[in-house]
Design a protein around this motif. Structure first.
Motif, mmCIF file in Angstrom:
data_model
loop_
_atom_site.group_PDB
_atom_site.id
_atom_site.type_symbol
_atom_site.label_atom_id
_atom_site.label_comp_id
_atom_site.label_asym_id
_atom_site.label_seq_id
_atom_site.Cartn_x
_atom_site.Cartn_y
_atom_site.Cartn_z
ATOM 1 N N TYR A 243 0.834 -1.206 0.000
ATOM 2 C CA TYR A 243 0.000 0.000 0.000
ATOM 3 C C TYR A 243 0.872 1.261 0.000
ATOM 4 O O TYR A 243 0.653 2.205 -0.769
ATOM 5 C CB TYR A 243 -0.927 -0.019 1.222
ATOM 6 N N ASP A 244 1.881 1.269 0.877
ATOM 7 C CA ASP A 244 2.740 2.449 1.021
ATOM 8 C C ASP A 244 3.460 2.772 -0.297
ATOM 9 O O ASP A 244 3.575 3.932 -0.696
ATOM 10 C CB ASP A 244 3.768 2.152 2.129
ATOM 11 N N LEU A 245 3.905 1.720 -0.977
ATOM 12 C CA LEU A 245 4.600 1.919 -2.254
ATOM 13 C C LEU A 245 3.643 2.452 -3.315
ATOM 14 O O LEU A 245 3.998 3.352 -4.093
ATOM 15 C CB LEU A 245 5.220 0.593 -2.720
ATOM 16 N N TYR B 259 -0.870 6.869 -6.151
ATOM 17 C CA TYR B 259 -2.319 6.613 -6.159
ATOM 18 C C TYR B 259 -2.984 7.041 -4.845
ATOM 19 O O TYR B 259 -2.365 7.040 -3.785
ATOM 20 C CB TYR B 259 -2.578 5.106 -6.350
ATOM 21 N N SER B 260 -4.276 7.349 -4.935
ATOM 22 C CA SER B 260 -5.067 7.697 -3.748
ATOM 23 C C SER B 260 -5.493 6.405 -3.038
ATOM 24 O O SER B 260 -5.516 5.331 -3.658
ATOM 25 C CB SER B 260 -6.326 8.455 -4.175
ATOM 26 N N PRO B 261 -5.885 6.517 -1.762
ATOM 27 C CA PRO B 261 -6.381 5.314 -1.070
ATOM 28 C C PRO B 261 -7.537 4.656 -1.828
ATOM 29 O O PRO B 261 -7.602 3.420 -1.918
ATOM 30 C CB PRO B 261 -6.825 5.849 0.300
ATOM 31 N N ALA B 262 -8.438 5.451 -2.384
ATOM 32 C CA ALA B 262 -9.581 4.868 -3.102
ATOM 33 C C ALA B 262 -9.094 4.088 -4.326
ATOM 34 O O ALA B 262 -9.579 2.985 -4.617
ATOM 35 C CB ALA B 262 -10.543 5.968 -3.517
ATOM 36 N N GLY C 101 -9.183 -0.116 -5.184
ATOM 37 C CA GLY C 101 -9.555 -0.767 -6.444
ATOM 38 C C GLY C 101 -8.497 -1.782 -6.882
ATOM 39 O O GLY C 101 -8.825 -2.879 -7.351
ATOM 40 N N ILE C 102 -7.226 -1.419 -6.692
ATOM 41 C CA ILE C 102 -6.136 -2.340 -7.063
ATOM 42 C C ILE C 102 -6.200 -3.604 -6.197
ATOM 43 O O ILE C 102 -6.092 -4.728 -6.688
ATOM 44 C CB ILE C 102 -4.763 -1.625 -6.916
ATOM 45 N N PHE C 103 -6.415 -3.418 -4.895
ATOM 46 C CA PHE C 103 -6.510 -4.592 -4.005
ATOM 47 C C PHE C 103 -7.711 -5.464 -4.369
ATOM 48 O O PHE C 103 -7.640 -6.692 -4.306
ATOM 49 C CB PHE C 103 -6.558 -4.154 -2.532
ATOM 50 N N ARG C 104 -8.794 -4.815 -4.788
ATOM 51 C CA ARG C 104 -9.973 -5.616 -5.200
ATOM 52 C C ARG C 104 -9.625 -6.476 -6.418
ATOM 53 O O ARG C 104 -10.045 -7.626 -6.514
ATOM 54 C CB ARG C 104 -11.157 -4.700 -5.517
ATOM 55 N N LEU D 75 -9.292 0.774 2.938
ATOM 56 C CA LEU D 75 -8.766 1.861 2.095
ATOM 57 C C LEU D 75 -9.885 2.652 1.418
ATOM 58 O O LEU D 75 -9.739 3.854 1.165
ATOM 59 C CB LEU D 75 -7.802 1.297 1.049
ATOM 60 N N ALA D 76 -10.990 1.995 1.139
ATOM 61 C CA ALA D 76 -12.102 2.684 0.469
ATOM 62 C C ALA D 76 -12.921 3.505 1.457
ATOM 63 O O ALA D 76 -13.703 4.377 1.055
ATOM 64 C CB ALA D 76 -13.004 1.656 -0.214
ATOM 65 N N HIS D 77 -12.727 3.244 2.743
ATOM 66 C CA HIS D 77 -13.563 3.883 3.765
ATOM 67 C C HIS D 77 -13.197 5.365 3.930
ATOM 68 O O HIS D 77 -12.020 5.726 4.011
ATOM 69 C CB HIS D 77 -13.365 3.137 5.089
ATOM 70 N N VAL D 78 -14.234 6.205 3.966
ATOM 71 C CA VAL D 78 -14.029 7.649 4.145
ATOM 72 C C VAL D 78 -14.512 8.022 5.540
ATOM 73 O O VAL D 78 -15.589 7.604 5.973
ATOM 74 C CB VAL D 78 -14.795 8.439 3.061
#
Ligand code: ATR
Length: 473
Positions: free
Chosen positions: A202-204, A211-214, A218-221, A240-243
């Motif tokens: 994620y950090d990379l 990239y943004s967390p959102a 999407g990438i993790f999905r 990561l998608a949570h706001v």
């Protein structure tokens, strides 16, 4: 009180209560007891309709409610509370009865308790229970140790209440005395490593690919549809998608970046040091949590010069993302390999016979590291039960070979940019150390012989040697 209950659960905090409900929902009559009786009353009032509960007000009533041989499960805090509860109940039991500790005990405590209760003819079963409160209720992964006789009696019940994958229960007799709690501890160590390598990925993606967390969610999905398919990747995407509702910012940006731990990762690393098992990725994950909490130290380092920043084009960012997937997968594979080797080392040290393929099988469901990947590990052991390393399996070896270049490039990029990747790099160094033809350990032996006459062995002759340093031969 009539002895009608097939199992009793004492300690009705979240885990105990949910396990008791799980037994009851599966048709067992469950005696329930808690030091503070209000919890027992609350359980029966709230969930009595779910099955057959026998509420016991006292220890004597609780024991009297159990069918013989008695199965008494304790779900209290690890450590002194567990000893106190055992001391309270053991005098009320008879030879052949079973005490099951479903808490997170240290396996060496379980070994001690098993030895002492065995003298009274009582079977003591340290059972690792994974999956948190939801798992306890709907189906955990259960790792029981203790005697084979106790498993003959308890196994069918555990198999009924555990998670199922493809119709197969996520429980098995792990081995004697503390083997179950040992394996649960290593599970948690692997969990630390898995979470850390996901965190580094994620950090990379955030710092290097930009990239943004959102977008990373999407990438993790996407990754979750492939070989990384797992509960941890799935929840990572959710987090990561949570706001954050209060600030409107990504949730991950409003959370303090100091990771907590309850201590099972630390136990894994401490035990690994004693066994001489080089679980470097698990250790780095544990230290990474510790470092994150060192606020004064972090303040002292903050602002010191780091790597060079440069922006990636969208094309480069996409390529980098694919490389990170490879690096993440390879590092994860090494972390799991380290965990399995640690279990193998423990079988020799403690005389356990642990079926390493069965461990993978029962972690496919119910626990935090549940993943499709574990079925691959199960299959690898099914093909070759004597595997010393997962990398001796042709499929895993091919994947590591394929990941080589991207894995190294990702770590090189992270190093140049100054993005910390302790678990990725520990995994790669472990891999490079073990595949090396010669290690600088030869020099270490020379140094030890120089300053301490510790002697050394030679590659070309049998025996033990010492050089008279400082003299000419
Ligand atoms: P959780 O973290 O889910 O709350 P826990 O803290 O591991 O659970 O365990 C708490 C349970 O251990 C409670 O059932 C507690 O009993 P009380 O409700 O009376 O507090 C039980 N417990 C803790 N110490 C105990 C002791 N010395 N003797 C008996 N039960 C004890």
């Amino acid at each position: 009180m009539q002895a009608t209950a097939q199992i009793g659960v004492t300690g009705l905090a979240v885990m105990g209560r949910n396990l008791a409900r799980n037994f009851a929902r599966n048709g067992y009559t469950v005696a329930v007891h808690n030091r503070t009786p209000t919890r027992t009353k609350a359980l029966v009032e709230e969930f009595g309709h779910e099955g057959a509960f026998v509420a016991a007000g006292t220890a004597e009533e609780f024991v009297a409610a159990l069918e013989r041989p008695r199965r008494l499960m304790i779900m209290v805090q690890a450590g002194a509370a567990t000893d106190a509860v055992i001391e309270e109940f053991a005098p009320l039991l008879e030879p052949g009865d079973m005490i099951i500790d479903g808490g997170n005990a240290h396996f060496s405590d379980t070994r001690r308790r098993e030895r002492s209760l065995r003298e009274q003819g009582i079977h003591f079963v340290g059972a690792g229970v994974s999956g948190g409160e939801e798992g306890a209720l709907h189906g955990p992964s259960i790792m029981p140790g203790g005697s084979p006789e106790s498993y003959a009696s308890l196994g069918p019940m555990f198999e009924t209440i555990s998670a199922k994958v493809g119709g197969e229960p996520c429980t098995t007799h792990i081995g004697t005395d503390g083997a179950g709690h040992f394996v649960k501890m290593v599970h948690n160590g692997i969990e630390y490593a898995d979470m850390q390598v996901i965190g580094e990925a994620y950090d990379l993606l955030r710092q290097v690919a930009g990239y943004s967390p959102a977008a990373i969610a999407g990438i993790f999905r996407e990754w979750n549809k492939g070989r990384l398919d797992s509960y941890l990747i799935e929840i990572t995407a959710e987090v990561l998608a949570h706001v954050d509702a209060a600030s409107g910012k990504p949730f991950v940006d409003v959370v303090a970046d100091a990771a907590g731990q309850k201590g099972t990762g630390r136990w894994t690393v401490q035990t690994a040091l004693e066994l001489g098992s080089p679980v470097t990725t698990i250790a780095q994950a544990t230290f990474a949590r510790a470092a994150s909490g060192q606020s004064a130290l972090r303040a002292a380092y903050r602002g010191l010069p780091g790597g060079t920043r440069w922006d990636l084009t969208s094309c480069e960012a996409e390529r980098f993302t694919a490389q990170v997937e490879q690096a993440l997968y390879a590092s994860k594979l090494i972390a799991y390999d380290q965990g399995w080797k640690m279990i193998l080392d423990a079988t020799e040290e403690f005389g356990w016979e642990i079926d390493l393929g069965a461990v993978a099988k029962i972690w496919r469901g119910g626990c935090i590291i549940r993943a499709a990947f574990l079925d691959r590990i199960r299959a690898a052991y099914a093909a070759e039960p004597g595997l010393v390393s997962l990398l001796s399996d042709a499929g895993f070896a091919a994947e590591i070979a394929d990941a080589q270049v991207p894995w190294r490039e990702v770590i090189a990029t992270a190093t140049r940019r100054g993005v910390p990747v302790p678990a990725f790099s520990a995994a790669l160094s472990y891999y490079d150390s073990l595949r090396a033809g010669r290690l600088p350990a030869a020099l270490t032996q020379g140094q030890r012989d120089y300053f301490g006459a510790h002697t050394y062995r030679r590659v070309d002759r049998e025996g033990t040697f010492h050089t008279l340093w400082g003299t000419t031969d």
